[in-house]
Design an enzyme around this catalytic site. Structure first.
Site, PDB file in Angstrom:
ATOM      1  N   GLU A   1       0.860  -1.187   0.000  1.00  0.00           N
ATOM      2  CA  GLU A   1       0.000   0.000   0.000  1.00  0.00           C
ATOM      3  C   GLU A   1       0.902   1.245   0.000  1.00  0.00           C
ATOM      4  OE1 GLU A   1      -3.298  -0.479   2.802  1.00  0.00           O
ATOM      5  OE2 GLU A   1      -4.142  -2.008   1.502  1.00  0.00           O
TER       6      GLU A   1
HETATM    7  C1  HEC Z   1      -3.139   0.929  -1.944  1.00  0.00           C
HETATM    8  C2  HEC Z   1      -4.533   1.277  -1.742  1.00  0.00           C
HETATM    9  C3  HEC Z   1      -4.925   1.910  -0.428  1.00  0.00           C
HETATM   10  C4  HEC Z   1      -4.403   3.051   0.155  1.00  0.00           C
HETATM   11  C5  HEC Z   1      -3.267   3.918  -0.336  1.00  0.00           C
HETATM   12  C6  HEC Z   1      -5.196   3.278   1.328  1.00  0.00           C
HETATM   13  N1  HEC Z   1      -6.173   2.327   1.463  1.00  0.00           N
HETATM   14 FE1  HEC Z   1      -7.610   2.280   2.860  1.00  0.00          FE
HETATM   15  N2  HEC Z   1      -8.069   0.414   2.313  1.00  0.00           N
HETATM   16  C7  HEC Z   1      -7.519  -0.270   1.221  1.00  0.00           C
HETATM   17  C8  HEC Z   1      -7.888  -1.672   1.299  1.00  0.00           C
HETATM   18  C9  HEC Z   1      -7.494  -2.748   0.309  1.00  0.00           C
HETATM   19  C10 HEC Z   1      -8.654  -1.819   2.473  1.00  0.00           C
HETATM   20  C11 HEC Z   1      -9.221  -3.131   3.041  1.00  0.00           C
HETATM   21  C12 HEC Z   1      -8.106  -3.858   3.755  1.00  0.00           C
HETATM   22  C13 HEC Z   1      -8.610  -4.988   4.626  1.00  0.00           C
HETATM   23  O1  HEC Z   1      -9.772  -4.988   5.017  1.00  0.00           O
HETATM   24  O2  HEC Z   1      -7.798  -5.873   4.948  1.00  0.00           O
HETATM   25  C14 HEC Z   1      -8.769  -0.483   3.062  1.00  0.00           C
HETATM   26  C15 HEC Z   1      -9.543  -0.181   4.191  1.00  0.00           C
HETATM   27  C16 HEC Z   1      -9.741   1.110   4.667  1.00  0.00           C
HETATM   28  C17 HEC Z   1     -10.724   1.486   5.669  1.00  0.00           C
HETATM   29  C18 HEC Z   1     -11.727   0.567   6.349  1.00  0.00           C
HETATM   30  C19 HEC Z   1     -13.112   0.725   5.792  1.00  0.00           C
HETATM   31  C20 HEC Z   1     -14.062  -0.328   6.321  1.00  0.00           C
HETATM   32  O3  HEC Z   1     -15.265  -0.169   6.167  1.00  0.00           O
HETATM   33  O4  HEC Z   1     -13.620  -1.339   6.874  1.00  0.00           O
HETATM   34  C21 HEC Z   1     -10.566   2.839   5.876  1.00  0.00           C
HETATM   35  C22 HEC Z   1     -11.364   3.704   6.830  1.00  0.00           C
HETATM   36  C23 HEC Z   1      -9.482   3.279   5.039  1.00  0.00           C
HETATM   37  N3  HEC Z   1      -9.025   2.208   4.301  1.00  0.00           N
HETATM   38  C24 HEC Z   1      -8.936   4.559   5.033  1.00  0.00           C
HETATM   39  C25 HEC Z   1      -7.694   4.838   4.445  1.00  0.00           C
HETATM   40  C26 HEC Z   1      -6.891   6.016   4.751  1.00  0.00           C
HETATM   41  C27 HEC Z   1      -7.255   7.096   5.736  1.00  0.00           C
HETATM   42  C28 HEC Z   1      -5.763   5.926   3.974  1.00  0.00           C
HETATM   43  C29 HEC Z   1      -4.575   6.877   3.948  1.00  0.00           C
HETATM   44  C30 HEC Z   1      -3.820   6.998   5.191  1.00  0.00           C
HETATM   45  C31 HEC Z   1      -5.888   4.717   3.174  1.00  0.00           C
HETATM   46  N4  HEC Z   1      -7.055   4.070   3.515  1.00  0.00           N
HETATM   47  C32 HEC Z   1      -4.986   4.332   2.209  1.00  0.00           C
HETATM   48  C33 HEC Z   1      -6.754   0.303   0.237  1.00  0.00           C
HETATM   49  C34 HEC Z   1      -6.007   1.458   0.425  1.00  0.00           C
END
Ligand code: HEC
Ligand code: HEC
Length: 330
Positions: A134
């Site tokens: 990520e």
């Molecule tokens: C490379 C792509 C990527 C980036 C960059 C990324 N995310 Fe995500 N995000 C994901 C993925 C894939 C998941 C699910 C992971 C899991 O459940 O194991 C996720 C899950 C989440 C969730 C949980 C939502 C839920 O309903 O469970 C939140 C809130 C979130 N991200 C916020 C952020 C924030 C704030 C950042 C920056 C600091 C960020 N993400 C950066 C891909 C990304």
């Protein structure tokens, strides 16, 4: 005199109508309380300075190791809060392991991530920051970069006694995420505006309740308040094949055998915007997802007509972002 009498009669008639309308809306309100889904209301108690600062950081690529991606790269606010890919893509185009869920309304979920491993938005942020596939970085590197940006230093000094710190970055990003609440036409319907959705959408909602989708997708976020087995009425994972670690769900967190393949029930708000579906990104369309849910969660084959009406209901859940929350594409 006669005119006066007529006026009095008209007046009392009007007040009678008013009484009826009032008691009518009281009935609607109590009916609303009996619904398994509650209407969404925007948060009024947020610190706007934090929200705006959080929005800047959410869109800032310096939060990744090689300055190539921001939170918004994977969670595009203008695309339902997702990347619309089967699994996410991180720094250097590294392929992720799981589908990107939406950040819209995620503050309403009882836990964060598909397997529920984070208990708060603040805690969730440590995940993507450190994951190799990520953002692949750490807080000291991020702070090094951001401390060279005087406008951040000044803004954080204004809001926090201890200025620009990892915890404060998490605090403002989470405050921004709490502003990402998207009321839709369906919420206006729940609040008593009966023509806010079409007759077919109402029929779809009735079917959604009657088939039992609502046993799992319920509450204010139409999901996000419990764990459930994926494959209650059939072995989804055996039928799909190629089981990997992300398929184990909440088992990865609790190591309890009974949590194997249990997932946080996802919210269905904005669901028409967030294809492909499921933690494995395997369902390309909403129709595919509804078919799989009917088969594996309810043990039913749905007539196409019912499927179509449920899809129309799900489309009424696409909401509107508050003006200050709209994101810039990164
Ligand atoms: C490379 C792509 C990527 C980036 C960059 C990324 N995310 Fe995500 N995000 C994901 C993925 C894939 C998941 C699910 C992971 C899991 O459940 O194991 C996720 C899950 C989440 C969730 C949980 C939502 C839920 O309903 O469970 C939140 C809130 C979130 N991200 C916020 C952020 C924030 C704030 C950042 C920056 C600091 C960020 N993400 C950066 C891909 C990304
Ligand atoms: C027994 C609980 C349960 C029932 C009943 C249920 N679901 Fe689900 N639903 C889930 C779970 C758990 C997931 C997440 C599956 C995964 O990807 O691991 C899910 C995922 C979904 C998704 C994909 C969400 C996304 O973001 O990818 C849709 C759409 C959906 N359900 C619609 C429905 C509909 C429509 C019905 C009724 C026909 C229904 N569900 C019945 C538990 C349930």
């Amino acid at each position: 005199m006669k005119i006066h009498k007529v006026l009095v009669t008209i007046c009392s008639f009007i007040s009678l109508i008013a009484v009826f309308t009032l008691s009518g809306s009281a009935v609607v309100e109590s009916a609303e309380l009996n619904e398994p889904i509650q209407p969404l209301k925007p948060r009024q108690d947020l610190n706007l300075e934090k929200v705006n600062l959080g929005k800047l950081l959410f869109n800032d690529k310096r939060l990744s190791g090689d300055n190539s991606i921001s939170c918004a790269s994977c969670h595009d606010i203008n695309k339902g809060g997702v990347d619309q890919l089967p699994v996410s893509k991180g720094v250097g185009d590294a392929s992720g392991l799981i589908n990107t869920p939406t950040v819209l309304n995620s503050s309403l979920n009882f836990r964060q991530f598909w397997d529920g491993r984070a208990s708060s938005l603040e805690e969730q942020i440590d995940g993507p920051i450190h994951m190799k596939h990520e953002m692949n970085t750490d807080w000291p590197s991020i702070l090094n970069k951001l401390k060279q940006d005087q406008s951040y230093v000044d803004s954080f000094n204004k809001v926090y006694k201890n200025g620009l710190q990892a915890d404060n970055i998490k605090d403002v990003i989470s405050e921004y995420e709490r502003s990402l609440i998207t009321p839709s036409r369906f919420d206006r319907y729940l609040q008593g505006q009966k023509d806010a959705i079409t007759e077919n959408e109402i029929k779809g909602y009735e079917l959604f309740k009657r088939y039992g989708c609502v046993a799992c997708h319920q509450g204010v976020n139409i999901g996000g308040n419990m764990y459930q087995l994926f494959g209650v009425m059939g072995d989804y994972f055996k039928d799909r094949g190629n089981i990997n670690d992300s398929d184990l769900g909440h088992f990865n967190v609790s190591k309890n055998e009974q949590d194997r393949h249990k997932f946080k029930v996802p919210s269905l708000r904005n669901i028409a915007l967030t294809a492909p579906y499921f933690h494995d990104g395997s369902a390309k369309t909403l129709r595919d997802a509804v078919k799989i849910m009917a088969k594996y969660q309810l043990g039913r084959t749905m007539p196409e007509k019912d499927e179509e009406l449920i899809i129309q209901f799900l489309q009424s859940l696409s909401g509107e972002l508050p003006a200050q929350a709209k994101g810039e594409k990164q």
